[in-house]
Design a protein around this motif. Sequence first.
Motif, PDB file in Angstrom:
ATOM      1  N   THR A 156      25.485  75.374  30.262  1.00 11.37           N
ATOM      2  CA  THR A 156      25.498  74.047  29.639  1.00 11.37           C
ATOM      3  C   THR A 156      24.166  73.728  28.967  1.00 11.37           C
ATOM      4  N   PRO A 157      24.213  73.039  27.829  1.00 16.37           N
ATOM      5  CA  PRO A 157      22.965  72.597  27.184  1.00 16.37           C
ATOM      6  C   PRO A 157      22.262  71.502  27.976  1.00 16.37           C
ATOM      7  N   GLN A 158      22.925  70.988  29.013  1.00 14.33           N
ATOM      8  CA  GLN A 158      22.288  70.002  29.890  1.00 14.33           C
ATOM      9  C   GLN A 158      21.551  70.686  31.042  1.00 14.33           C
ATOM     10  N   ASN A 159      21.354  71.983  30.940  1.00 16.49           N
ATOM     11  CA  ASN A 159      20.699  72.734  32.016  1.00 16.49           C
ATOM     12  C   ASN A 159      19.333  72.159  32.370  1.00 16.49           C
ATOM     13  N   ILE A 160      18.572  71.769  31.363  1.00 14.60           N
ATOM     14  CA  ILE A 160      17.225  71.263  31.612  1.00 14.60           C
ATOM     15  C   ILE A 160      17.269  69.837  32.172  1.00 14.60           C
ATOM     16  N   VAL A 161      18.227  69.041  31.727  1.00 14.11           N
ATOM     17  CA  VAL A 161      18.320  67.660  32.211  1.00 14.11           C
ATOM     18  C   VAL A 161      18.589  67.646  33.716  1.00 14.11           C
ATOM     19  N   ILE A 162      19.604  68.394  34.144  1.00 12.90           N
ATOM     20  CA  ILE A 162      19.944  68.431  35.566  1.00 12.90           C
ATOM     21  C   ILE A 162      18.956  69.312  36.328  1.00 12.90           C
ATOM     22  N   GLY A 163      18.675  70.473  35.764  1.00 12.95           N
ATOM     23  CA  GLY A 163      17.783  71.413  36.426  1.00 12.95           C
ATOM     24  C   GLY A 163      16.352  70.930  36.524  1.00 12.95           C
ATOM     25  N   GLY A 164      16.012  69.905  35.735  1.00 13.09           N
ATOM     26  CA  GLY A 164      14.658  69.359  35.796  1.00 13.09           C
ATOM     27  C   GLY A 164      14.285  68.826  37.167  1.00 13.09           C
ATOM     28  N   ALA A 165      15.301  68.529  37.976  1.00 12.95           N
ATOM     29  CA  ALA A 165      15.024  68.054  39.330  1.00 12.95           C
ATOM     30  C   ALA A 165      14.256  69.087  40.140  1.00 12.95           C
ATOM     31  N   GLY A 167      11.750  70.949  39.353  1.00 10.87           N
ATOM     32  CA  GLY A 167      10.310  70.809  39.203  1.00 10.87           C
ATOM     33  C   GLY A 167       9.763  69.462  39.620  1.00 10.87           C
ATOM     34  N   ALA A 168      10.665  68.555  39.997  1.00 10.84           N
ATOM     35  CA  ALA A 168      10.230  67.205  40.368  1.00 10.84           C
ATOM     36  C   ALA A 168      10.004  67.045  41.863  1.00 10.84           C
ATOM     37  N   PHE A 169      10.310  68.067  42.649  1.00 10.60           N
ATOM     38  CA  PHE A 169      10.189  67.967  44.105  1.00 10.60           C
ATOM     39  C   PHE A 169       8.760  68.002  44.660  1.00 10.60           C
ATOM     40  N   PRO A 170       7.804  68.726  44.059  1.00  5.36           N
ATOM     41  CA  PRO A 170       6.499  68.898  44.716  1.00  5.36           C
ATOM     42  C   PRO A 170       5.789  67.637  45.186  1.00  5.36           C
ATOM     43  N   PRO A 171       5.683  66.548  44.378  1.00  7.33           N
ATOM     44  CA  PRO A 171       5.004  65.363  44.920  1.00  7.33           C
ATOM     45  C   PRO A 171       5.750  64.743  46.095  1.00  7.33           C
ATOM     46  N   LEU A 172       7.070  64.838  46.078  1.00  6.74           N
ATOM     47  CA  LEU A 172       7.872  64.362  47.204  1.00  6.74           C
ATOM     48  C   LEU A 172       7.591  65.207  48.451  1.00  6.74           C
ATOM     49  N   ILE A 173       7.489  66.514  48.261  1.00  8.86           N
ATOM     50  CA  ILE A 173       7.202  67.403  49.388  1.00  8.86           C
ATOM     51  C   ILE A 173       5.818  67.104  49.958  1.00  8.86           C
ATOM     52  N   PHE A 190       9.067  61.555  41.605  1.00 11.98           N
ATOM     53  CA  PHE A 190      10.171  62.484  41.341  1.00 11.98           C
ATOM     54  C   PHE A 190      10.866  62.105  40.029  1.00 11.98           C
ATOM     55  N   ALA A 191      11.169  60.818  39.864  1.00 12.33           N
ATOM     56  CA  ALA A 191      11.880  60.353  38.672  1.00 12.33           C
ATOM     57  C   ALA A 191      11.042  60.554  37.414  1.00 12.33           C
ATOM     58  N   ILE A 192       9.732  60.347  37.521  1.00  9.47           N
ATOM     59  CA  ILE A 192       8.855  60.533  36.362  1.00  9.47           C
ATOM     60  C   ILE A 192       8.896  61.984  35.886  1.00  9.47           C
ATOM     61  N   ILE A 193       8.743  62.927  36.810  1.00  4.80           N
ATOM     62  CA  ILE A 193       8.759  64.334  36.418  1.00  4.80           C
ATOM     63  C   ILE A 193      10.144  64.744  35.941  1.00  4.80           C
ATOM     64  N   PHE A 194      11.167  64.192  36.566  1.00  2.00           N
ATOM     65  CA  PHE A 194      12.539  64.468  36.147  1.00  2.00           C
ATOM     66  C   PHE A 194      12.764  64.047  34.693  1.00  2.00           C
ATOM     67  N   MET A 195      12.270  62.859  34.313  1.00  2.00           N
ATOM     68  CA  MET A 195      12.437  62.365  32.946  1.00  2.00           C
ATOM     69  C   MET A 195      11.489  63.059  31.966  1.00  2.00           C
ATOM     70  N   TRP A 196      10.366  63.544  32.467  1.00  2.00           N
ATOM     71  CA  TRP A 196       9.395  64.250  31.622  1.00  2.00           C
ATOM     72  C   TRP A 196       9.896  65.630  31.212  1.00  2.00           C
ATOM     73  N   THR A 197      10.695  66.262  32.062  1.00  2.00           N
ATOM     74  CA  THR A 197      11.088  67.649  31.828  1.00  2.00           C
ATOM     75  C   THR A 197      11.878  67.862  30.536  1.00  2.00           C
ATOM     76  N   VAL A 234      12.668  62.347  21.438  1.00  2.00           N
ATOM     77  CA  VAL A 234      12.206  60.968  21.269  1.00  2.00           C
ATOM     78  C   VAL A 234      12.859  60.051  22.299  1.00  2.00           C
ATOM     79  N   LEU A 235      14.167  60.190  22.489  1.00  2.00           N
ATOM     80  CA  LEU A 235      14.901  59.314  23.404  1.00  2.00           C
ATOM     81  C   LEU A 235      14.359  59.416  24.824  1.00  2.00           C
ATOM     82  N   TYR A 236      14.185  60.629  25.325  1.00  2.00           N
ATOM     83  CA  TYR A 236      13.707  60.785  26.697  1.00  2.00           C
ATOM     84  C   TYR A 236      12.262  60.340  26.847  1.00  2.00           C
ATOM     85  N   THR A 237      11.465  60.514  25.812  1.00  2.00           N
ATOM     86  CA  THR A 237      10.080  60.042  25.881  1.00  2.00           C
ATOM     87  C   THR A 237      10.030  58.524  25.925  1.00  2.00           C
ATOM     88  N   VAL A 238      10.893  57.877  25.151  1.00  2.00           N
ATOM     89  CA  VAL A 238      10.975  56.408  25.161  1.00  2.00           C
ATOM     90  C   VAL A 238      11.396  55.907  26.543  1.00  2.00           C
TER      91      VAL A 238
END
Length: 319
Positions: A156-165, A167-173, A190-197, A234-238
């Motif tokens: 899926t082209p949404q691989n990075i959107v979902i899979g971005g989670a 890389g978002a775990f380390p600060p939570l850990i 977690f949410a910040i890194i998830f949206m940044w990815t 642009v959308l995700y950065t906004v």
Amino acid sequence: MSDSAIHDAKGAQAPFTLAEGDLAGSEPRDWIALLKPRVLSLVVFSGVIGLLVAPGALHPVLALSAILCITLAAGAAGAINMWYDRDIDAVMRRTRKRPVVTGRISPDGALAYGVVLAVGSVALMGLATNWLAAGVLAFSIFFYVVIYTMWLKRRTPQNIVIGGAAGAFPPLIGWVAVTGSIEALPLVLFAIIFMWTPPHFWALSLWAHDDYKRAGVPMLPVVAGARETRRQVVLYTVLLVPLTLAPWLMGFSTAAYGAAAALLGAGFLRHAWATWRDAQDAQGVSLTQDAPAKACFRYSITYLFALLGALALDRLLLA
């Protein structure tokens, strides 16, 4: 699993062991390369931030142990990823010199290496800190290896959107290692890194478009085209920039962090907008090395380092 991977797996005489010649035919740098050291730097840094901003403190030895566990776990996921993705890595310019592709390390050797590091990192985290932290660490490895690498990446082209989670775990850990609990601030991180990815990785995929197309990986530029990918950057950065203000708005940090987040966000928005305005890839022409997409990708890395660093500094000064 790919046909080539299935064939290799069936032909392997000793799965989950180092094949003969792995140690003799490889160098230490090959085993380090399996850990994806470039990716590790940001993963480890964000984990350290989780440790620093958490209330309370760990003994320095235990804190270093937690950081080591995060490092080994991320490296383990990278090694297993290189084992699984060796077929597509072989046809991509960015990855064709990886040690499994070139034969410096056998597929079985890479898999064994990754599994041992994964199990060891989780066990050590549980013994050194707490088992909730170990559980989150184990789930982060599972998410990257199984959910992202084996399931989403090639489907899926949404691989990075979902899979971005992943890389978002380390600060939570890092936070859970100190506190033994999951609270609001680490979930915000977690949410910040998830949206940044997505904007970070889609900026990369714009100028690595040909690689993904050759490998048959359905990254967004391959499936939806460069223009739609630039729009999504642009959308995700906004969406990301207001989210980065949440620690200040929730009272976890001071206005100094809020100002830093706003300034850094303005820079990210500027790069995202420049990427949107760039039309050189509109006709399928490969991007040049100084294209706005590559500049956006580079800035996104600096951005996350600086943003998390500003939060940690603010929290330390506030304390």
